[in-house]
Design a protein around this motif. Structure first.
Motif, PDB file in Angstrom:
ATOM      1  N   UNK A   1       0.095  -3.524  -3.657  1.00 29.55           N
ATOM      2  CA  UNK A   1       1.262  -4.092  -2.979  1.00 29.55           C
ATOM      3  C   UNK A   1       1.877  -5.214  -3.807  1.00 29.55           C
ATOM      4  N   UNK A   2       1.055  -6.073  -4.365  1.00 30.85           N
ATOM      5  CA  UNK A   2       1.553  -7.167  -5.202  1.00 30.85           C
ATOM      6  C   UNK A   2       2.288  -6.606  -6.418  1.00 30.85           C
ATOM      7  N   UNK A   3       1.720  -5.596  -7.044  1.00 33.68           N
ATOM      8  CA  UNK A   3       2.351  -5.003  -8.227  1.00 33.68           C
ATOM      9  C   UNK A   3       3.678  -4.333  -7.864  1.00 33.68           C
ATOM     10  N   UNK A   4       3.737  -3.637  -6.741  1.00 31.90           N
ATOM     11  CA  UNK A   4       4.988  -3.006  -6.313  1.00 31.90           C
ATOM     12  C   UNK A   4       6.055  -4.059  -6.056  1.00 31.90           C
ATOM     13  N   UNK A   5       5.694  -5.154  -5.395  1.00 28.53           N
ATOM     14  CA  UNK A   5       6.652  -6.244  -5.180  1.00 28.53           C
ATOM     15  C   UNK A   5       7.115  -6.834  -6.498  1.00 28.53           C
ATOM     16  N   UNK A   6       6.201  -7.014  -7.416  1.00 30.73           N
ATOM     17  CA  UNK A   6       6.530  -7.579  -8.720  1.00 30.73           C
ATOM     18  C   UNK A   6       7.492  -6.674  -9.485  1.00 30.73           C
TER      19      UNK A   6
ATOM     20  N   UNK B   1       3.646  -0.509   3.102  1.00 37.76           N
ATOM     21  CA  UNK B   1       2.653   0.435   3.622  1.00 37.76           C
ATOM     22  C   UNK B   1       1.255   0.083   3.139  1.00 37.76           C
ATOM     23  N   UNK B   2       1.114  -0.271   1.864  1.00 37.36           N
ATOM     24  CA  UNK B   2      -0.226  -0.597   1.367  1.00 37.36           C
ATOM     25  C   UNK B   2      -0.753  -1.868   2.013  1.00 37.36           C
ATOM     26  N   UNK B   3       0.135  -2.821   2.293  1.00 41.36           N
ATOM     27  CA  UNK B   3      -0.320  -4.030   2.996  1.00 41.36           C
ATOM     28  C   UNK B   3      -0.792  -3.699   4.416  1.00 41.36           C
ATOM     29  N   UNK B   4      -0.087  -2.826   5.097  1.00 36.57           N
ATOM     30  CA  UNK B   4      -0.502  -2.426   6.446  1.00 36.57           C
ATOM     31  C   UNK B   4      -1.851  -1.722   6.414  1.00 36.57           C
ATOM     32  N   UNK B   5      -2.022  -0.829   5.453  1.00 34.33           N
ATOM     33  CA  UNK B   5      -3.284  -0.112   5.328  1.00 34.33           C
ATOM     34  C   UNK B   5      -4.416  -1.074   4.984  1.00 34.33           C
ATOM     35  N   UNK B   6      -4.154  -2.007   4.090  1.00 41.01           N
ATOM     36  CA  UNK B   6      -5.172  -3.004   3.739  1.00 41.01           C
ATOM     37  C   UNK B   6      -5.562  -3.833   4.955  1.00 41.01           C
TER      38      UNK B   6
END
Length: 63
Positions: free
Chosen positions: A41-46, A17-22
């Protein structure tokens, strides 16, 4: 284990979702917000990947 799976699912959902918003905001002047969202988004994936590794390490080996 079910709760951990939900956590992983939620982290990946947050990242998506944050990637889509970005991506939507990247066409605007809010570049600092876009950067913040991308880093979130990177931190959530990590975090999801780390939880995956921990879950795999805790499983007994398959024979």
């Amino acid at each position: 284990m079910g709760e951990a799976a939900n956590d992983l699912h939620m982290l990946r959902y947050v990242a998506e979702i944050t990637r889509r918003l970005a991506k939507m905001l990247s066409r605007t002047r809010y570049q600092m917000l876009v950067y913040f969202l991308e880093m979130t988004a990177v931190e959530a994936d990590s975090l999801a990947a780390e939880q995956d590794r921990r879950a795999e390490a805790g499983k007994p080996p398959r024979n």
